[in-house]
Structures are given as C-alpha cells and as structure tokens.
Design a protein around this motif. Structure first.
Motif, PDB file in Angstrom:
ATOM      1  N   ARG A  50       0.824  -1.211   0.000  1.00 42.97           N
ATOM      2  CA  ARG A  50       0.000   0.000   0.000  1.00 42.97           C
ATOM      3  C   ARG A  50       0.858   1.261   0.000  1.00 42.97           C
ATOM      4  N   VAL A  51       1.977   1.244   0.722  1.00 44.07           N
ATOM      5  CA  VAL A  51       2.894   2.395   0.714  1.00 44.07           C
ATOM      6  C   VAL A  51       3.462   2.588  -0.694  1.00 44.07           C
ATOM      7  N   ALA A  52       3.853   1.508  -1.344  1.00 42.64           N
ATOM      8  CA  ALA A  52       4.394   1.596  -2.703  1.00 42.64           C
ATOM      9  C   ALA A  52       3.338   2.109  -3.672  1.00 42.64           C
ATOM     10  N   GLU A  53       2.119   1.656  -3.511  1.00 40.71           N
ATOM     11  CA  GLU A  53       1.020   2.123  -4.351  1.00 40.71           C
ATOM     12  C   GLU A  53       0.775   3.620  -4.132  1.00 40.71           C
ATOM     13  N   ALA A  54       0.788   4.049  -2.879  1.00 41.78           N
ATOM     14  CA  ALA A  54       0.600   5.469  -2.575  1.00 41.78           C
ATOM     15  C   ALA A  54       1.732   6.311  -3.151  1.00 41.78           C
ATOM     16  N   ALA A  55       2.916   5.737  -3.262  1.00 39.80           N
ATOM     17  CA  ALA A  55       4.072   6.447  -3.829  1.00 39.80           C
ATOM     18  C   ALA A  55       3.993   6.535  -5.345  1.00 39.80           C
ATOM     19  N   GLY A  56       3.122   5.708  -5.972  1.00 41.55           N
ATOM     20  CA  GLY A  56       2.937   5.800  -7.412  1.00 41.55           C
ATOM     21  C   GLY A  56       2.989   4.503  -8.195  1.00 41.55           C
ATOM     22  N   ALA A  57       3.246   3.370  -7.544  1.00 44.31           N
ATOM     23  CA  ALA A  57       3.282   2.093  -8.270  1.00 44.31           C
ATOM     24  C   ALA A  57       1.917   1.805  -8.880  1.00 44.31           C
ATOM     25  N   LYS A  58       1.915   1.289 -10.119  1.00 42.73           N
ATOM     26  CA  LYS A  58       0.662   1.080 -10.849  1.00 42.73           C
ATOM     27  C   LYS A  58       0.375  -0.366 -11.234  1.00 42.73           C
ATOM     28  N   LEU A  59       1.381  -1.218 -11.228  1.00 44.23           N
ATOM     29  CA  LEU A  59       1.215  -2.582 -11.734  1.00 44.23           C
ATOM     30  C   LEU A  59       1.862  -3.599 -10.809  1.00 44.23           C
ATOM     31  N   SER A  60       1.421  -4.833 -10.928  1.00 37.83           N
ATOM     32  CA  SER A  60       2.115  -5.971 -10.331  1.00 37.83           C
ATOM     33  C   SER A  60       2.521  -6.889 -11.470  1.00 37.83           C
ATOM     34  N   THR A  61       3.733  -7.400 -11.389  1.00 37.54           N
ATOM     35  CA  THR A  61       4.216  -8.303 -12.422  1.00 37.54           C
ATOM     36  C   THR A  61       5.102  -9.353 -11.774  1.00 37.54           C
ATOM     37  N   HIS A  62       5.365 -10.416 -12.467  1.00 35.35           N
ATOM     38  CA  HIS A  62       6.235 -11.481 -11.980  1.00 35.35           C
ATOM     39  C   HIS A  62       5.758 -12.021 -10.627  1.00 35.35           C
ATOM     40  N   LEU A  63       4.446 -12.145 -10.467  1.00 37.21           N
ATOM     41  CA  LEU A  63       3.903 -12.678  -9.220  1.00 37.21           C
ATOM     42  C   LEU A  63       4.487 -14.052  -8.954  1.00 37.21           C
ATOM     43  N   GLY A  64       4.961 -14.263  -7.768  1.00 38.06           N
ATOM     44  CA  GLY A  64       5.526 -15.547  -7.382  1.00 38.06           C
ATOM     45  C   GLY A  64       7.033 -15.618  -7.499  1.00 38.06           C
ATOM     46  N   ASN A  65       7.648 -14.704  -8.226  1.00 39.21           N
ATOM     47  CA  ASN A  65       9.116 -14.689  -8.309  1.00 39.21           C
ATOM     48  C   ASN A  65       9.670 -13.923  -7.116  1.00 39.21           C
ATOM     49  N   GLY A  66      10.723 -14.435  -6.535  1.00 37.24           N
ATOM     50  CA  GLY A  66      11.374 -13.746  -5.429  1.00 37.24           C
ATOM     51  C   GLY A  66      10.742 -13.988  -4.079  1.00 37.24           C
ATOM     52  N   ILE A  67       9.865 -14.991  -3.991  1.00 40.45           N
ATOM     53  CA  ILE A  67       9.244 -15.295  -2.698  1.00 40.45           C
ATOM     54  C   ILE A  67       9.506 -16.752  -2.342  1.00 40.45           C
ATOM     55  N   ALA A  68       9.181 -17.085  -1.114  1.00 42.92           N
ATOM     56  CA  ALA A  68       9.404 -18.452  -0.632  1.00 42.92           C
ATOM     57  C   ALA A  68       8.643 -19.467  -1.486  1.00 42.92           C
ATOM     58  N   ALA A  69       9.187 -20.673  -1.585  1.00 44.08           N
ATOM     59  CA  ALA A  69       8.552 -21.731  -2.378  1.00 44.08           C
ATOM     60  C   ALA A  69       7.222 -22.167  -1.774  1.00 44.08           C
ATOM     61  N   GLN A  70       7.105 -22.120  -0.452  1.00 45.73           N
ATOM     62  CA  GLN A  70       5.855 -22.465   0.222  1.00 45.73           C
ATOM     63  C   GLN A  70       5.340 -21.241   0.952  1.00 45.73           C
ATOM     64  N   LEU A  71       4.068 -20.937   0.733  1.00 44.30           N
ATOM     65  CA  LEU A  71       3.440 -19.753   1.316  1.00 44.30           C
ATOM     66  C   LEU A  71       2.221 -20.149   2.123  1.00 44.30           C
ATOM     67  N   PRO A  72       1.868 -19.341   3.113  1.00 44.34           N
ATOM     68  CA  PRO A  72       0.584 -19.571   3.763  1.00 44.34           C
ATOM     69  C   PRO A  72      -0.536 -19.299   2.754  1.00 44.34           C
ATOM     70  N   ARG A  73      -1.655 -19.949   2.930  1.00 43.20           N
ATOM     71  CA  ARG A  73      -2.758 -19.756   1.994  1.00 43.20           C
ATOM     72  C   ARG A  73      -3.204 -18.295   1.973  1.00 43.20           C
ATOM     73  N   HIS A  74      -3.476 -17.738   3.137  1.00 44.60           N
ATOM     74  CA  HIS A  74      -3.870 -16.319   3.265  1.00 44.60           C
ATOM     75  C   HIS A  74      -3.260 -15.788   4.529  1.00 44.60           C
ATOM     76  N   PRO A  75      -2.814 -14.610   4.630  1.00 39.17           N
ATOM     77  CA  PRO A  75      -2.425 -13.752   3.521  1.00 39.17           C
ATOM     78  C   PRO A  75      -1.025 -14.096   3.045  1.00 39.17           C
ATOM     79  N   ASN A  76      -0.740 -13.724   1.830  1.00 43.13           N
ATOM     80  CA  ASN A  76       0.601 -13.890   1.277  1.00 43.13           C
ATOM     81  C   ASN A  76       0.811 -12.818   0.209  1.00 43.13           C
ATOM     82  N   PRO A  77       2.041 -12.606  -0.250  1.00 43.98           N
ATOM     83  CA  PRO A  77       2.295 -11.515  -1.200  1.00 43.98           C
ATOM     84  C   PRO A  77       1.489 -11.610  -2.498  1.00 43.98           C
ATOM     85  N   ILE A  78       1.275 -12.801  -2.997  1.00 40.54           N
ATOM     86  CA  ILE A  78       0.493 -12.950  -4.232  1.00 40.54           C
ATOM     87  C   ILE A  78      -0.955 -12.555  -3.971  1.00 40.54           C
TER      88      ILE A  78
END
Length: 98
Positions: free
Chosen positions: A61-89
């Motif tokens: 949300r801070v990045a969005e408020a600063a001006g970010a407009k898109l999300s890309t490469h979802l799933g790259n750069g994160i842990a191989a196993q994630l909690p179901r909710h919440p998680n970065p994706i």
C-alpha cells in the motif's frame, strides 16, 4: 546487509539522453530506498511495477501510494511455500489499483 535499490537520475534530461527508453521499471518495494525511487521515477513519467517481491500488505500500500501502478512477476522472489492467506500474491491480486 539487505540489497538496496540503486539510485538513478530520472530527470527528463536523463531520459532524453537515453532516447526516452526508460518507460517501465519493476522493483521489490520492501527493499531499502524503493519508495523514494518509486516517487522519483513516477515524477519523470516512468511507470512502476511491483515484482520479485515478498512484501506484506502495508508495504504494498505504501508503494502504491508512492505511485506504483502494476504488479508483475507474481511468485518470483518469494518463498517456495506460502501460507494460503495472507501472502504476497494474494495481497497483489486482491488490490484493484495494481
């Protein structure tokens, strides 16, 4: 020491010398200096995409408020196993502004 976002001059003159080729930049908003880079890049007309990130909801949300407009490469750069909710994706996919 965490990897820091490099500084870069996004002035109109700088972009003109590069043929105006810098139009989109993908970065991880949780990295040191990322929010400042988002602000500078957006001021010069560069579109910011969030990617290669393991950022939590508040950081996104801070990045969005600063001006970010898109999300890309979802799933790259994160842990191989994630909690179901919440998680970065989940946070990025649920955000209508990205």
């Amino acid at each position: 020491m965490p990897f820091a976002i490099p500084t870069f001059n996004f002035s109109t003159n700088s972009r003109t010398r590069r043929g105006g080729r810098i139009v989109l930049l993908t970065l991880a908003p949780e990295r040191p200096g990322a929010v400042e880079l988002i602000v500078r890049a957006c001021r010069s007309g560069v579109v910011i995409a969030l990617g290669h990130t393991a950022a939590d909801g508040p950081t996104l949300r801070v990045a969005e408020a600063a001006g970010a407009k898109l999300s890309t490469h979802l799933g790259n750069g994160i842990a191989a196993q994630l909690p179901r909710h919440p998680n970065p994706i989940w946070h990025q996919a649920a955000d209508d502004a990205l």
